[in-house]
Enzyme design. Sequence first.
Site, short mmCIF file in Angstrom:
data_model
loop_
_atom_site.label_atom_id
_atom_site.label_comp_id
_atom_site.label_asym_id
_atom_site.label_seq_id
_atom_site.Cartn_x
_atom_site.Cartn_y
_atom_site.Cartn_z
N TYR A 264 -3.66 0.05 10.29
CA TYR A 264 -3.62 -0.28 8.86
C TYR A 264 -2.23 0.00 8.27
CZ TYR A 264 -4.60 -0.30 3.89
OH TYR A 264 -4.56 -0.58 2.54
N SER B 189 0.85 -1.19 0.00
CA SER B 189 0.00 0.00 0.00
C SER B 189 0.88 1.24 0.00
CB SER B 189 -0.90 0.00 1.25
OG SER B 189 -1.58 1.22 1.40
#
Length: 315
Positions: A177, A152
């Site tokens: 996250y 990511s």
Amino acid sequence: MRAPAEYGRHDLTGRRYLITGASTGLGFFTARSLVGRGAEVVITGRSATRLAAAAAGTGRPDLTATLPFDIAELSEVDGAARTLLEGQNGGGGFDGVVLNAGVVHPPADRETTSDGVERVFATNVLGHFALLSRLTAEAALRESAAIVWLGSIAPALTRAHLQDVQLRGGYTSWNAYAQSKLATQVLAIEGDRRARAAGGHVRSLVAHPGYSTGGLTPTVAGVHEPSLGKRALDGLLAVAAQGKDDGALCQLRAVTDPELYGGETIVPARLTRGRPVLGTSHWRSFDSELGERLWDYCASLAGAAPDFSAISART
């Protein structure tokens, strides 16, 4: 944008892949592209009902097997691994594993699994590490198989440093996250080091999908059905975002392109959107001391670590 068929072999007949978290989103569209080119694909997720809908949605349910389990629970990972290994029948194994499952919208408050592990880390990182450990121990990956870890851009937007992996000292959903995605990339690069040391019979890579949103994604009955409001809202982001079908092209290329040797990171050409190109992971991903420390920590929680020498010994 180039069509998915241009990445790797056009005809994937005889190839076999495993994709976690493929009942919707990036995992589903990766699976649909693979079976559309003749590959056999095993898709996993928590819901048997949603997996059945996804298998039908690929258009090739005859090539799409389903395996429901929760990647965050180590006991369920063990059971799923046994099922996968029993299904090999001596001639199985996978040409690629896409470690796609993950918590994209973490809970507001810290939660733990039945193993006492912070849930976002357990889902996005530890469960995949444990699954890969079980599969490599039994040499369930074929020669030149690709292991794709889903990265990511989030780690670049935070000060995540992995000193408190489970965020016991202070939890926020964003840090949970971002740290999990940095950990994923660190393990991917450490996995590449270890795979090379074991003879280079498998490849460990990173793919990240940029900014992929549901409102820009095609409707698939029973799998992806965004509301009109969601489509309108995400439509405002179209300049900087893309659909999950396009975001999936990065992991599709990573798992099928034979010109990738391991250690590469596939990213969208324009950072958040665009065709899959070679990029780079967060700079901390290449810290070998951090990689070794995180690898050993995950092994202590999972009870084992991926053993690439087992694959080398049987190829």
